[in-house]
Design a protein around this motif. Sequence first.
Motif, PDB file in Angstrom:
ATOM      1  N   CYS A  87     -96.678 -35.332 -31.226  1.00 34.10           N
ATOM      2  CA  CYS A  87     -97.841 -35.762 -30.447  1.00 34.10           C
ATOM      3  C   CYS A  87     -98.138 -34.706 -29.394  1.00 34.10           C
ATOM      4  CB  CYS A  87     -97.598 -37.133 -29.827  1.00 34.10           C
ATOM      5  SG  CYS A  87     -96.243 -37.149 -28.639  1.00 34.10           S
ATOM      6  N   PHE A  88     -99.099 -34.956 -28.535  1.00 38.38           N
ATOM      7  CA  PHE A  88     -99.570 -33.949 -27.590  1.00 38.38           C
ATOM      8  C   PHE A  88     -98.477 -33.338 -26.730  1.00 38.38           C
ATOM      9  CE2 PHE A  88    -103.441 -36.662 -28.106  1.00 38.38           C
ATOM     10  CZ  PHE A  88    -104.106 -35.754 -28.899  1.00 38.38           C
ATOM     11  N   SER A  89     -97.517 -34.134 -26.327  1.00 37.70           N
ATOM     12  CA  SER A  89     -96.504 -33.630 -25.395  1.00 37.70           C
ATOM     13  C   SER A  89     -95.114 -33.485 -26.002  1.00 37.70           C
ATOM     14  CB  SER A  89     -96.420 -34.559 -24.174  1.00 37.70           C
ATOM     15  OG  SER A  89     -96.044 -35.855 -24.599  1.00 37.70           O
ATOM     16  N   SER A  90     -94.979 -33.727 -27.304  1.00 35.46           N
ATOM     17  CA  SER A  90     -93.647 -33.735 -27.901  1.00 35.46           C
ATOM     18  C   SER A  90     -93.680 -33.309 -29.367  1.00 35.46           C
ATOM     19  CB  SER A  90     -93.065 -35.152 -27.806  1.00 35.46           C
ATOM     20  OG  SER A  90     -91.924 -35.288 -28.607  1.00 35.46           O
ATOM     21  N   PRO A  91     -92.638 -32.593 -29.804  1.00 32.88           N
ATOM     22  CA  PRO A  91     -92.546 -32.271 -31.227  1.00 32.88           C
ATOM     23  C   PRO A  91     -92.015 -33.439 -32.063  1.00 32.88           C
ATOM     24  CG  PRO A  91     -90.676 -31.350 -30.096  1.00 32.88           C
ATOM     25  CD  PRO A  91     -91.559 -31.969 -29.038  1.00 32.88           C
ATOM     26  N   GLY A  92     -91.773 -34.573 -31.431  1.00 36.68           N
ATOM     27  CA  GLY A  92     -91.278 -35.734 -32.165  1.00 36.68           C
ATOM     28  C   GLY A  92     -89.939 -35.458 -32.820  1.00 36.68           C
ATOM     29  N   ASN A  93     -89.835 -35.783 -34.097  1.00 33.79           N
ATOM     30  CA  ASN A  93     -88.591 -35.608 -34.856  1.00 33.79           C
ATOM     31  C   ASN A  93     -88.490 -34.260 -35.552  1.00 33.79           C
ATOM     32  OD1 ASN A  93     -87.608 -38.230 -34.260  1.00 33.79           O
ATOM     33  ND2 ASN A  93     -89.032 -39.055 -35.775  1.00 33.79           N
ATOM     34  N   VAL A  94     -89.435 -33.364 -35.300  1.00 31.02           N
ATOM     35  CA  VAL A  94     -89.417 -32.056 -35.964  1.00 31.02           C
ATOM     36  C   VAL A  94     -88.088 -31.329 -35.734  1.00 31.02           C
ATOM     37  CG1 VAL A  94     -90.488 -29.764 -36.048  1.00 31.02           C
ATOM     38  CG2 VAL A  94     -91.924 -31.813 -36.017  1.00 31.02           C
ATOM     39  N   PRO A  95     -87.579 -31.222 -34.501  1.00 27.71           N
ATOM     40  CA  PRO A  95     -86.304 -30.513 -34.307  1.00 27.71           C
ATOM     41  C   PRO A  95     -85.136 -31.171 -35.057  1.00 27.71           C
ATOM     42  CG  PRO A  95     -87.415 -30.797 -32.206  1.00 27.71           C
ATOM     43  CD  PRO A  95     -88.163 -31.619 -33.203  1.00 27.71           C
ATOM     44  N   ALA A  96     -85.078 -32.495 -35.045  1.00 30.18           N
ATOM     45  CA  ALA A  96     -83.989 -33.203 -35.731  1.00 30.18           C
ATOM     46  C   ALA A  96     -84.061 -33.008 -37.234  1.00 30.18           C
ATOM     47  CB  ALA A  96     -84.026 -34.695 -35.384  1.00 30.18           C
ATOM     48  N   HIS A  97     -85.269 -33.097 -37.801  1.00 32.10           N
ATOM     49  CA  HIS A  97     -85.411 -32.892 -39.246  1.00 32.10           C
ATOM     50  C   HIS A  97     -85.054 -31.459 -39.638  1.00 32.10           C
ATOM     51  CE1 HIS A  97     -88.374 -36.498 -39.467  1.00 32.10           C
ATOM     52  NE2 HIS A  97     -87.116 -36.887 -39.449  1.00 32.10           N
ATOM     53  N   ALA A  98     -85.410 -30.503 -38.802  1.00 34.18           N
ATOM     54  CA  ALA A  98     -85.047 -29.107 -39.076  1.00 34.18           C
ATOM     55  C   ALA A  98     -83.537 -28.924 -39.009  1.00 34.18           C
ATOM     56  CB  ALA A  98     -85.741 -28.182 -38.086  1.00 34.18           C
ATOM     57  N   ALA A  99     -82.896 -29.520 -38.013  1.00 33.82           N
ATOM     58  CA  ALA A  99     -81.436 -29.411 -37.875  1.00 33.82           C
ATOM     59  C   ALA A  99     -80.734 -30.047 -39.072  1.00 33.82           C
ATOM     60  CB  ALA A  99     -80.979 -30.067 -36.577  1.00 33.82           C
ATOM     61  N   GLU A 100     -81.247 -31.172 -39.565  1.00 29.43           N
ATOM     62  CA  GLU A 100     -80.666 -31.824 -40.748  1.00 29.43           C
ATOM     63  C   GLU A 100     -80.700 -30.907 -41.965  1.00 29.43           C
ATOM     64  OE1 GLU A 100     -83.012 -35.351 -41.242  1.00 29.43           O
ATOM     65  OE2 GLU A 100     -82.153 -36.314 -39.460  1.00 29.43           O
ATOM     66  N   GLN A 101     -81.675 -30.024 -42.014  1.00 26.03           N
ATOM     67  CA  GLN A 101     -81.841 -29.084 -43.132  1.00 26.03           C
ATOM     68  C   GLN A 101     -81.181 -27.730 -42.850  1.00 26.03           C
ATOM     69  OE1 GLN A 101     -83.474 -29.783 -46.074  1.00 26.03           O
ATOM     70  NE2 GLN A 101     -83.784 -31.882 -45.399  1.00 26.03           N
ATOM     71  N   ASP A 102     -80.393 -27.649 -41.773  1.00 25.83           N
ATOM     72  CA  ASP A 102     -79.736 -26.402 -41.371  1.00 25.83           C
ATOM     73  C   ASP A 102     -80.720 -25.252 -41.155  1.00 25.83           C
ATOM     74  OD1 ASP A 102     -77.092 -27.458 -41.352  1.00 25.83           O
ATOM     75  OD2 ASP A 102     -77.033 -27.272 -43.539  1.00 25.83           O
ATOM     76  N   CYS A 103     -81.850 -25.562 -40.555  1.00 21.72           N
ATOM     77  CA  CYS A 103     -82.870 -24.548 -40.284  1.00 21.72           C
ATOM     78  C   CYS A 103     -82.698 -23.982 -38.877  1.00 21.72           C
ATOM     79  CB  CYS A 103     -84.263 -25.146 -40.435  1.00 21.72           C
ATOM     80  SG  CYS A 103     -84.649 -25.610 -42.135  1.00 21.72           S
ATOM     81  N   GLN A 104     -82.987 -22.701 -38.750  1.00 19.81           N
ATOM     82  CA  GLN A 104     -82.965 -22.035 -37.453  1.00 19.81           C
ATOM     83  C   GLN A 104     -84.292 -22.176 -36.727  1.00 19.81           C
ATOM     84  OE1 GLN A 104     -81.534 -18.656 -40.051  1.00 19.81           O
ATOM     85  NE2 GLN A 104     -81.283 -17.788 -38.007  1.00 19.81           N
ATOM     86  N   LEU A 105     -85.355 -22.372 -37.497  1.00 22.72           N
ATOM     87  CA  LEU A 105     -86.704 -22.366 -36.966  1.00 22.72           C
ATOM     88  C   LEU A 105     -87.467 -23.543 -37.557  1.00 22.72           C
ATOM     89  CD1 LEU A 105     -88.848 -20.723 -35.337  1.00 22.72           C
ATOM     90  CD2 LEU A 105     -89.213 -19.370 -37.405  1.00 22.72           C
ATOM     91  N   ALA A 106     -88.246 -24.224 -36.720  1.00 20.75           N
ATOM     92  CA  ALA A 106     -89.099 -25.322 -37.165  1.00 20.75           C
ATOM     93  C   ALA A 106     -90.531 -25.019 -36.746  1.00 20.75           C
ATOM     94  CB  ALA A 106     -88.647 -26.641 -36.557  1.00 20.75           C
ATOM     95  N   LEU A 107     -91.452 -25.111 -37.697  1.00 20.34           N
ATOM     96  CA  LEU A 107     -92.859 -24.841 -37.430  1.00 20.34           C
ATOM     97  C   LEU A 107     -93.669 -26.087 -37.730  1.00 20.34           C
ATOM     98  CD1 LEU A 107     -93.122 -21.370 -39.225  1.00 20.34           C
ATOM     99  CD2 LEU A 107     -92.627 -21.814 -36.809  1.00 20.34           C
ATOM    100  N   PHE A 108     -94.555 -26.459 -36.801  1.00 23.33           N
ATOM    101  CA  PHE A 108     -95.416 -27.613 -37.023  1.00 23.33           C
ATOM    102  C   PHE A 108     -96.786 -27.366 -36.411  1.00 23.33           C
ATOM    103  CE2 PHE A 108     -93.880 -28.478 -32.783  1.00 23.33           C
ATOM    104  CZ  PHE A 108     -94.807 -29.313 -32.165  1.00 23.33           C
ATOM    105  N   GLY A 109     -97.746 -28.200 -36.764  1.00 27.39           N
ATOM    106  CA  GLY A 109     -99.099 -28.121 -36.241  1.00 27.39           C
ATOM    107  C   GLY A 109     -99.532 -29.475 -35.713  1.00 27.39           C
TER     108      GLY A 109
END
Length: 176
Positions: A87-109
């Motif tokens: 949402c406007f002030s938060s990436p929501g669950n994007v960081p958690a979902h990226a961490a679950e996938q062992d990602c170093q970087l998360a990109l969202f729009g």
Amino acid sequence: MKIVVISDSHGRMLDVYDAVERECPDAVIHLGDCYEDACELRHSYPDLPVYAVLGNNDWGADVPLQSVVTLEGVRIYLTHGHRDGACFSSPGNVPAHAAEQDCQLALFGHTHIVYHAKHGTVEVLNPGSISLPRRGVASYAVLTLNEGRVECITLHDTQGGLWDPEKKKQKKWGWF
């Protein structure tokens, strides 16, 4: 490896083409809201890899809402963000979902607002909107990846300058 990251182009391709021509990237990532624009890029630049996910305004394409790509040894979580609670002030669950996938970087729009922060081991980035920004001017990001590391992330306005959060929206064409 140099990557242009765009989101929320909404069919307004002039600035997308300008960014690709200016930056001469090795790949483009389109984070949804208008998947057809990613298809147009693939058609216009057949040798340029274009990675894309669907946004909340994309229908009918057999394309995932989220995906993980590995580029230059960096695992990257791609999502539009609407299904991840961004949402406007938060990436929501994007960081958690990226961490679950062992990602170093998360990109969202989705929000049309630039966001860049570190969440634990995950660097999270929203490049804003290249066509319809909600704050400031239209923007895109350039990633430089090298041997499994994110070397540099820069945000740019559609004139190619460094994105400035204090800069006011510019009108290029009378009704845009």
